[in-house]
Design a protein around this motif. Sequence first.
Motif, PDB file in Angstrom:
ATOM      1  N   ILE A  27     -31.317 -21.000 -58.853  1.00 28.20           N
ATOM      2  CA  ILE A  27     -30.533 -21.349 -60.035  1.00 28.20           C
ATOM      3  C   ILE A  27     -31.368 -21.204 -61.292  1.00 28.20           C
ATOM      4  O   ILE A  27     -32.546 -21.586 -61.323  1.00 28.20           O
ATOM      5  CB  ILE A  27     -30.040 -22.810 -59.956  1.00 28.20           C
ATOM      6  N   ARG A  28     -30.737 -20.674 -62.312  1.00 27.69           N
ATOM      7  CA  ARG A  28     -31.301 -20.706 -63.661  1.00 27.69           C
ATOM      8  C   ARG A  28     -30.322 -21.441 -64.555  1.00 27.69           C
ATOM      9  O   ARG A  28     -29.144 -21.085 -64.616  1.00 27.69           O
ATOM     10  CB  ARG A  28     -31.554 -19.301 -64.192  1.00 27.69           C
ATOM     11  N   GLY A  29     -30.798 -22.482 -65.215  1.00 33.54           N
ATOM     12  CA  GLY A  29     -29.934 -23.251 -66.095  1.00 33.54           C
ATOM     13  C   GLY A  29     -30.124 -22.831 -67.539  1.00 33.54           C
ATOM     14  O   GLY A  29     -31.257 -22.751 -68.021  1.00 33.54           O
ATOM     15  N   LEU A  30     -29.029 -22.543 -68.217  1.00 33.34           N
ATOM     16  CA  LEU A  30     -29.088 -22.177 -69.629  1.00 33.34           C
ATOM     17  C   LEU A  30     -29.008 -23.445 -70.473  1.00 33.34           C
ATOM     18  O   LEU A  30     -28.033 -24.193 -70.393  1.00 33.34           O
ATOM     19  CB  LEU A  30     -27.948 -21.229 -69.992  1.00 33.34           C
ATOM     20  N   VAL A  31     -30.030 -23.687 -71.267  1.00 35.79           N
ATOM     21  CA  VAL A  31     -30.091 -24.897 -72.091  1.00 35.79           C
ATOM     22  C   VAL A  31     -30.528 -24.518 -73.500  1.00 35.79           C
ATOM     23  O   VAL A  31     -31.181 -23.499 -73.720  1.00 35.79           O
ATOM     24  CB  VAL A  31     -31.075 -25.935 -71.500  1.00 35.79           C
ATOM     25  N   ARG A  32     -30.165 -25.355 -74.469  1.00 32.91           N
ATOM     26  CA  ARG A  32     -30.595 -25.112 -75.852  1.00 32.91           C
ATOM     27  C   ARG A  32     -32.021 -25.561 -76.086  1.00 32.91           C
ATOM     28  O   ARG A  32     -32.720 -25.049 -76.944  1.00 32.91           O
ATOM     29  CB  ARG A  32     -29.664 -25.840 -76.825  1.00 32.91           C
ATOM     30  N   GLY A  33     -32.452 -26.550 -75.325  1.00 33.68           N
ATOM     31  CA  GLY A  33     -33.817 -27.057 -75.425  1.00 33.68           C
ATOM     32  C   GLY A  33     -34.204 -27.672 -74.098  1.00 33.68           C
ATOM     33  O   GLY A  33     -33.346 -28.040 -73.295  1.00 33.68           O
ATOM     34  N   SER A  34     -35.478 -27.796 -73.847  1.00 34.58           N
ATOM     35  CA  SER A  34     -35.938 -28.238 -72.527  1.00 34.58           C
ATOM     36  C   SER A  34     -36.016 -29.750 -72.381  1.00 34.58           C
ATOM     37  O   SER A  34     -36.121 -30.270 -71.270  1.00 34.58           O
ATOM     38  CB  SER A  34     -37.313 -27.628 -72.230  1.00 34.58           C
ATOM     39  N   GLN A  35     -35.932 -30.494 -73.495  1.00 38.21           N
ATOM     40  CA  GLN A  35     -36.133 -31.933 -73.425  1.00 38.21           C
ATOM     41  C   GLN A  35     -35.105 -32.626 -72.532  1.00 38.21           C
ATOM     42  O   GLN A  35     -35.456 -33.441 -71.677  1.00 38.21           O
ATOM     43  CB  GLN A  35     -36.093 -32.541 -74.833  1.00 38.21           C
ATOM     44  N   LYS A  36     -33.813 -32.285 -72.710  1.00 42.81           N
ATOM     45  CA  LYS A  36     -32.764 -32.922 -71.921  1.00 42.81           C
ATOM     46  C   LYS A  36     -32.743 -32.421 -70.484  1.00 42.81           C
ATOM     47  O   LYS A  36     -32.094 -33.009 -69.628  1.00 42.81           O
ATOM     48  CB  LYS A  36     -31.396 -32.674 -72.560  1.00 42.81           C
ATOM     49  N   ALA A  37     -33.444 -31.326 -70.214  1.00 49.40           N
ATOM     50  CA  ALA A  37     -33.365 -30.683 -68.899  1.00 49.40           C
ATOM     51  C   ALA A  37     -34.579 -30.969 -68.029  1.00 49.40           C
ATOM     52  O   ALA A  37     -34.792 -30.298 -67.020  1.00 49.40           O
ATOM     53  CB  ALA A  37     -33.193 -29.178 -69.080  1.00 49.40           C
ATOM     54  N   THR A  38     -35.365 -31.982 -68.386  1.00 54.23           N
ATOM     55  CA  THR A  38     -36.583 -32.291 -67.620  1.00 54.23           C
ATOM     56  C   THR A  38     -36.275 -32.547 -66.154  1.00 54.23           C
ATOM     57  O   THR A  38     -36.974 -32.053 -65.257  1.00 54.23           O
ATOM     58  CB  THR A  38     -37.290 -33.520 -68.232  1.00 54.23           C
TER      59      THR A  38
END
Length: 289
Positions: A27-38
């Motif tokens: 899986i690759r998750g598309l996010v605007r920034g990495s902070q919320k995706a830790t």
Amino acid sequence: MTTLVTGATGTIGGEVIQALLKRNAAIRGLVRGSQKATKLAEQGVDLAIGDLSHPKTLDTALQDIETAFLVLPNLLNQVELECAFIDAAKRAGIQQIVKLSVMGAGELPSTFQNWHRQIEEHLERSGIAWTHLRPNMLMQNMRWFAQTIAQTGCIYNCVGDAKISHVDARDVAAVAAVCLTESGHENQRYVLTGEQAITFDQIADIFAKALRRTVRYVDLPPADLKAARLANGEPEWYLDAELELFAAWKQGAGSAVTSSIADLTHHPATTYEEFARYYAQTYAQDFLS
């Protein structure tokens, strides 16, 4: 095979990632920034920084991707953004896109349904294999009413005694995972609902039992509901679009029940009672005044 999931930290996108992880998918998750995706990174999800409003950022994110899950919140430029993603996916050679659409797309006189059908048609013309998931109202939208339940013990809406076949986002995600990892779902449309259609009076009773407090449904005139939510800071264009949908529901447009979830996942759809118990336990703080 690697799958890109847009909205990776959102309600649906996040559940799709969890469903794919259970299938040991890459899986690759598309996010605007990495902070919320830790937390996603800790679970082994490859993260790509990108923004659908800046299509050039998608080219890198889509490299070496075979399939993608496309979901966006309701936005004024939703058609433009999702179509731009589809165009970027075509440039990258993506084989299949599973799009989160909505029940009644292209059929109901509702802005949201019209927008989703426009996007579906663009995807169908793209030459990419497509799968349209068309869920009814998500049970997770109960968060709209958590504050008023906490403050007044009431759920406010304007759909009368209309029956709606609400569906759990986790079930929608499970179907998405099936469509992204198994063959045979290309160029298919699936309408996703719960196992029964119920009224908001019934929902109030269900949450009353789950929360162990009095909860009742109050049916408001549409203009009063709009005024209250405008005062709460919600945008007028969004409320107008919702009221179009609510009017269609009041005429019975949300009452259809399908077996798609059970057929595709081999598990029955979550009941509203099951969801309410889960939500009341997991998000108990939402119901504190």
